[in-house]
Scaffold this motif. Structure first.
Motif, PDB file in Angstrom:
ATOM      1  N   THR A  31       0.727  -1.314  -0.136  1.00 40.93           N
ATOM      2  CA  THR A  31      -0.033   0.035  -0.142  1.00 40.93           C
ATOM      3  C   THR A  31       0.860   1.243   0.009  1.00 40.93           C
ATOM      4  OG1 THR A  31      -0.185   0.176   2.422  1.00 40.93           O
ATOM      5  CG2 THR A  31      -1.667  -1.301   1.206  1.00 40.93           C
ATOM      6  N   ARG A  54       0.301   1.127  -6.640  1.00 41.65           N
ATOM      7  CA  ARG A  54      -0.146   0.009  -7.204  1.00 41.65           C
ATOM      8  C   ARG A  54       0.929  -0.681  -8.280  1.00 41.65           C
ATOM      9  NH1 ARG A  54      -4.424   3.545  -7.471  1.00 41.65           N
ATOM     10  NH2 ARG A  54      -6.336   2.802  -6.349  1.00 41.65           N
ATOM     11  N   ARG A  56       1.840   0.693 -11.064  1.00 38.32           N
ATOM     12  CA  ARG A  56       1.316   0.912 -12.326  1.00 38.32           C
ATOM     13  C   ARG A  56       2.132   2.096 -13.208  1.00 38.32           C
ATOM     14  NH1 ARG A  56      -5.142   0.747 -11.632  1.00 38.32           N
ATOM     15  NH2 ARG A  56      -5.245  -1.206 -10.982  1.00 38.32           N
ATOM     16  N   ASP A 103       0.532   7.811  -5.195  1.00 39.34           N
ATOM     17  CA  ASP A 103       0.521   7.612  -6.929  1.00 39.34           C
ATOM     18  C   ASP A 103       1.618   8.402  -7.553  1.00 39.34           C
ATOM     19  OD1 ASP A 103      -2.696   7.227  -7.106  1.00 39.34           O
ATOM     20  OD2 ASP A 103      -1.396   5.550  -7.123  1.00 39.34           O
TER      21      ASP A 103
END
Length: 124
Positions: A31, A54, A56, A103
């Motif tokens: 996380t 994540r 990504r 992010d």
């Protein structure tokens, strides 16, 4: 909170490669957005790379783009920094940092947890 321990630093000739690892203690590693920073003597700590929680999205400083790659293995609670085509100006102490659910790259003061650093020295 997550405890971070970097490894993999050392002395390498210009043009060589190193892979840094940052092992995290804690069951919530997946996380955390993770980043690498570096600090050379007499200079401020600077951003190197970030990987989203994540996994990504990755982000890089212009000075390392195309030479460094950040990746993560959540099964091993580890984030990596593959450094290729190293230059003398890459010489610094490299730190990993963590921030929950991030992010995007953050400023150094915004990451919650830091490792103790690992020295990378690139000789010309």
């Amino acid at each position: 909170q997550v405890q971070l321990v970097e490894s993999g630093g050392g002395l390498v000739q210009a043009g060589g490669s190193l892979r840094l690892s940052c092992a995290a203690a804690g069951r919530t590693f997946s996380t955390y957005g993770m980043a690498w920073f570096r600090q050379a003597p007499g200079k401020e700590r600077e951003f190197v790379a970030h990987i989203s929680w994540r996994g990504r999205n990755t982000y890089y400083a212009d000075s390392v783009k195309g030479r460094f790659t950040i990746s993560r293995d959540n099964a091993k609670n580890t984030v990596y920094l593959q450094m290729n085509s190293l230059k003398p100006e890459d010489t610094a102490v490299y730190y990993c940092a963590a921030d929950p659910y991030s992010d995007f790259p953050l400023g150094p003061d915004e990451y919650d947890d830091w490792g103790q650093g690992t020295q990378v020295t690139v000789s010309s």
